[in-house]
Design an enzyme around this catalytic site. Sequence first.
Site, PDB file in Angstrom:
ATOM      1  N   VAL A  14       0.835  -1.202   0.000  1.00  0.00           N
ATOM      2  CA  VAL A  14       0.000   0.000   0.000  1.00  0.00           C
ATOM      3  C   VAL A  14       0.872   1.255   0.000  1.00  0.00           C
ATOM      4  O   VAL A  14       0.721   2.138  -0.848  1.00  0.00           O
ATOM      5  CB  VAL A  14      -0.959  -0.017   1.215  1.00  0.00           C
ATOM      6  CG1 VAL A  14      -1.688   1.316   1.342  1.00  0.00           C
ATOM      7  CG2 VAL A  14      -1.968  -1.157   1.076  1.00  0.00           C
ATOM      8  N   PHE A 155      -7.817   0.080  -1.589  1.00  0.00           N
ATOM      9  CA  PHE A 155      -8.468  -1.138  -2.101  1.00  0.00           C
ATOM     10  C   PHE A 155      -7.621  -1.846  -3.149  1.00  0.00           C
ATOM     11  O   PHE A 155      -8.120  -2.677  -3.899  1.00  0.00           O
ATOM     12  CB  PHE A 155      -9.834  -0.791  -2.691  1.00  0.00           C
ATOM     13  CG  PHE A 155     -10.768  -0.156  -1.683  1.00  0.00           C
ATOM     14  CD1 PHE A 155     -11.455  -0.939  -0.765  1.00  0.00           C
ATOM     15  CD2 PHE A 155     -10.929   1.221  -1.623  1.00  0.00           C
ATOM     16  CE1 PHE A 155     -12.307  -0.367   0.175  1.00  0.00           C
ATOM     17  CE2 PHE A 155     -11.779   1.809  -0.691  1.00  0.00           C
ATOM     18  CZ  PHE A 155     -12.471   1.009   0.218  1.00  0.00           C
ATOM     19  N   LEU A 156      -6.317  -1.513  -3.231  1.00  0.00           N
ATOM     20  CA  LEU A 156      -5.516  -2.099  -4.318  1.00  0.00           C
ATOM     21  C   LEU A 156      -5.297  -3.589  -4.108  1.00  0.00           C
ATOM     22  O   LEU A 156      -5.239  -4.087  -2.994  1.00  0.00           O
ATOM     23  CB  LEU A 156      -4.182  -1.371  -4.480  1.00  0.00           C
ATOM     24  CG  LEU A 156      -3.118  -1.417  -3.386  1.00  0.00           C
ATOM     25  CD1 LEU A 156      -2.287  -2.687  -3.436  1.00  0.00           C
ATOM     26  CD2 LEU A 156      -2.209  -0.222  -3.540  1.00  0.00           C
ATOM     27  N   ASN A 211     -13.698  -6.097   1.990  1.00  0.00           N
ATOM     28  CA  ASN A 211     -12.902  -7.327   1.899  1.00  0.00           C
ATOM     29  C   ASN A 211     -13.694  -8.536   2.367  1.00  0.00           C
ATOM     30  O   ASN A 211     -13.584  -9.624   1.789  1.00  0.00           O
ATOM     31  CB  ASN A 211     -11.608  -7.190   2.706  1.00  0.00           C
ATOM     32  CG  ASN A 211     -10.523  -6.491   1.901  1.00  0.00           C
ATOM     33  OD1 ASN A 211     -10.698  -6.231   0.707  1.00  0.00           O
ATOM     34  ND2 ASN A 211      -9.405  -6.192   2.531  1.00  0.00           N
ATOM     35  N   GLY A 256     -12.114 -22.653  -5.868  1.00  0.00           N
ATOM     36  CA  GLY A 256     -10.723 -23.090  -5.972  1.00  0.00           C
ATOM     37  C   GLY A 256     -10.265 -23.690  -4.662  1.00  0.00           C
ATOM     38  O   GLY A 256     -11.032 -24.401  -3.995  1.00  0.00           O
ATOM     39  N   CYS A 263      -4.636  -9.798   3.101  1.00  0.00           N
ATOM     40  CA  CYS A 263      -5.825  -9.039   3.511  1.00  0.00           C
ATOM     41  C   CYS A 263      -7.029  -9.883   3.883  1.00  0.00           C
ATOM     42  O   CYS A 263      -7.540  -9.765   4.997  1.00  0.00           O
ATOM     43  CB  CYS A 263      -6.197  -8.052   2.417  1.00  0.00           C
ATOM     44  SG  CYS A 263      -4.982  -6.771   2.213  1.00  0.00           S
ATOM     45  N   ARG A 327       1.927 -15.042   1.688  1.00  0.00           N
ATOM     46  CA  ARG A 327       1.257 -14.943   2.985  1.00  0.00           C
ATOM     47  C   ARG A 327      -0.108 -15.637   2.920  1.00  0.00           C
ATOM     48  O   ARG A 327      -0.890 -15.376   2.015  1.00  0.00           O
ATOM     49  CB  ARG A 327       1.103 -13.467   3.393  1.00  0.00           C
ATOM     50  CG  ARG A 327       2.418 -12.900   3.905  1.00  0.00           C
ATOM     51  CD  ARG A 327       2.316 -11.435   4.215  1.00  0.00           C
ATOM     52  NE  ARG A 327       2.251 -10.640   2.982  1.00  0.00           N
ATOM     53  CZ  ARG A 327       2.117  -9.325   2.959  1.00  0.00           C
ATOM     54  NH1 ARG A 327       2.031  -8.652   4.088  1.00  0.00           N
ATOM     55  NH2 ARG A 327       2.084  -8.677   1.821  1.00  0.00           N
TER      56      ARG A 327
HETATM   57  C1  UDX Z   1      -7.591  -8.020  -1.797  1.00  0.00           C
HETATM   58  C2  UDX Z   1      -8.707  -7.086  -2.283  1.00  0.00           C
HETATM   59  O1  UDX Z   1      -9.171  -7.524  -3.565  1.00  0.00           O
HETATM   60  C3  UDX Z   1      -8.225  -5.651  -2.332  1.00  0.00           C
HETATM   61  O2  UDX Z   1      -9.288  -4.797  -2.705  1.00  0.00           O
HETATM   62  C4  UDX Z   1      -7.699  -5.264  -0.938  1.00  0.00           C
HETATM   63  O3  UDX Z   1      -7.195  -3.951  -0.949  1.00  0.00           O
HETATM   64  C5  UDX Z   1      -6.613  -6.248  -0.477  1.00  0.00           C
HETATM   65  O4  UDX Z   1      -7.132  -7.583  -0.526  1.00  0.00           O
HETATM   66  P1  UDX Z   1      -5.433  -9.183  -2.855  1.00  0.00           P
HETATM   67  O5  UDX Z   1      -5.222  -9.819  -1.527  1.00  0.00           O
HETATM   68  O6  UDX Z   1      -4.272  -8.568  -3.547  1.00  0.00           O
HETATM   69  O7  UDX Z   1      -6.539  -8.017  -2.757  1.00  0.00           O
HETATM   70  O8  UDX Z   1      -5.990 -10.317  -3.798  1.00  0.00           O
HETATM   71  P2  UDX Z   1      -7.328 -10.662  -4.607  1.00  0.00           P
HETATM   72  O9  UDX Z   1      -7.066 -10.506  -6.042  1.00  0.00           O
HETATM   73  O10 UDX Z   1      -8.492  -9.965  -4.069  1.00  0.00           O
HETATM   74  O11 UDX Z   1      -7.425 -12.230  -4.276  1.00  0.00           O
HETATM   75  C6  UDX Z   1      -7.453 -12.700  -2.945  1.00  0.00           C
HETATM   76  C7  UDX Z   1      -7.522 -14.196  -2.892  1.00  0.00           C
HETATM   77  O12 UDX Z   1      -8.800 -14.662  -3.327  1.00  0.00           O
HETATM   78  C8  UDX Z   1      -6.508 -14.936  -3.764  1.00  0.00           C
HETATM   79  O13 UDX Z   1      -5.960 -16.009  -3.021  1.00  0.00           O
HETATM   80  C9  UDX Z   1      -7.318 -15.455  -4.928  1.00  0.00           C
HETATM   81  O14 UDX Z   1      -6.771 -16.639  -5.468  1.00  0.00           O
HETATM   82  C10 UDX Z   1      -8.642 -15.712  -4.246  1.00  0.00           C
HETATM   83  N1  UDX Z   1      -9.794 -15.685  -5.175  1.00  0.00           N
HETATM   84  C11 UDX Z   1     -10.146 -14.520  -5.800  1.00  0.00           C
HETATM   85  C12 UDX Z   1     -10.555 -16.837  -5.354  1.00  0.00           C
HETATM   86  O15 UDX Z   1     -10.264 -17.900  -4.762  1.00  0.00           O
HETATM   87  N2  UDX Z   1     -11.658 -16.775  -6.169  1.00  0.00           N
HETATM   88  C13 UDX Z   1     -12.028 -15.635  -6.807  1.00  0.00           C
HETATM   89  O16 UDX Z   1     -13.047 -15.667  -7.514  1.00  0.00           O
HETATM   90  C14 UDX Z   1     -11.245 -14.472  -6.636  1.00  0.00           C
END
Ligand code: UDX
Length: 434
Positions: A14, A155-156, A211, A256, A263, A327
């Site tokens: 962030v 929210f990135l 989240n 999955g 997060c 993580r």
């Molecule tokens: C997330 C939020 O999307 C973001 O807005 C916030 O600021 C930080 O947390 P991030 O942790 O980078 O971002 O990953 P994200 O792309 O959201 O995926 C999170 C997890 O969910 C991954 O392990 C991904 O594999 C899993 N996932 C995502 C699924 O299992 N199924 C999905 O349909 C989407």
Amino acid sequence: MIDMEISIIGHGYVGLVTACVFADFGNKVHVIGRTPEKISRLKSGDPIIYEPGLEEILDRNLKNGNLEFSTNYDSIKDSEIVFIAVGTPSQADGSADLSQVKVVAKEIALALGERFTVISCKSTVPVGTNKMVEKIVTENAPAQAKFAVASCPEFLREGTGVSDTLSPDRVVIGTESKKAAELLLELHKPIGGQRVVCDLSSAEMIKYASNSMLATKISFANLIAEMSEVAGANAPLVLKAVGLDNRVGAKFLDAGIGYGGACFPKDVKALAFIGKDLGVDSSLLDQVEKINHNARERFAERIVKNAKGKVLAIWGLSFKPNTDDIREAPSIDIMKHLLKNGFSLRVYDPQAMGHIRKIFGDQLNYFDNKDDALAGSDNLVVLTEWNEFAAADLEEIKKTLNSPVVFDGRNIFDPEQMGKMGFEYYSIGRKDVK
Ligand code: UDX
């Protein structure tokens, strides 16, 4: 042209991405960290984390002088806006550890100058934390200091951090100060997305609620996948149809091996804890976490039950593609389970090998590419959906494996095609191909 002078405490995903993007818009951005070794790496242009496109922006803004890194708080006295972007990790009971936020709030207070400064938290923090920050700053700041506190949650996503910061769906600004809101709106002017200006508590809640909503969608998808496996239904198809309803939406409904990352697991636990603390039944969120863990366990157990041979190629270790972050990655729990059951693992990931090696040491066999991991393996296990795995030559996989058995934790292959080619194929929420 220098627009605003800002400081950012923290240089994780962030902090660093935000700093680089604001510097690129012509602001003067000071990044403050506490580890001298990391600060000197950043000064030399090494972003430390892997994030597509970040190194280039870092390099550009180091050269043009818009971005500076330091271990001291000297820049605070000249800053119009200070962002707190430090970690808020989970404690044993699920609550957020705010010790870094408290330390930093005090440091900022002691360093304030005569300029009006907005102190804005980007870290994900429970409702009431910014009031606590306000109290710490008030108690420690010089008498003449003029400041206001705000909450500006981030929210990135990792892997798309730069584009998410440039064009977010929304910019949330929570503050009780009109002047602080104006300054934050001004800073965000070149950035896309709707503006939500609100009170401090709502801004704090928006981040956890966002989240947790996304994590709930994923766990719902995994619950439907588990039921579909038993009932003989096709979960991806079911979920596609569900997501075609505009009220639901298609995104974050991919079943999955569960969500990981810095997060979702932390924030779902923290919101569940906040609920309990407020005397509100938040057991929905406990179930979201439970289903997430079940998804990993069930997949690992299916491998143990159905593997032909004891040597497995593992493709993908990061918690999702396009990051080196492991993580809370499902790969960790799944590989621990497989090792306990006597499997030998030949692993490959395009980015995350270094981090995984720190955890598993010589318990795993590490390879520089997916083909070498495959050679000599009995079966293949896919744990992260990197593009290079989805694009792999299936004939080659079949020729190389001792037994053509594939366990696909991310549904990257087509069951019909796998069947036609003579694979035994296990995926998520779909019938086994034998
Ligand atoms: C997330 C939020 O999307 C973001 O807005 C916030 O600021 C930080 O947390 P991030 O942790 O980078 O971002 O990953 P994200 O792309 O959201 O995926 C999170 C997890 O969910 C991954 O392990 C991904 O594999 C899993 N996932 C995502 C699924 O299992 N199924 C999905 O349909 C989407």
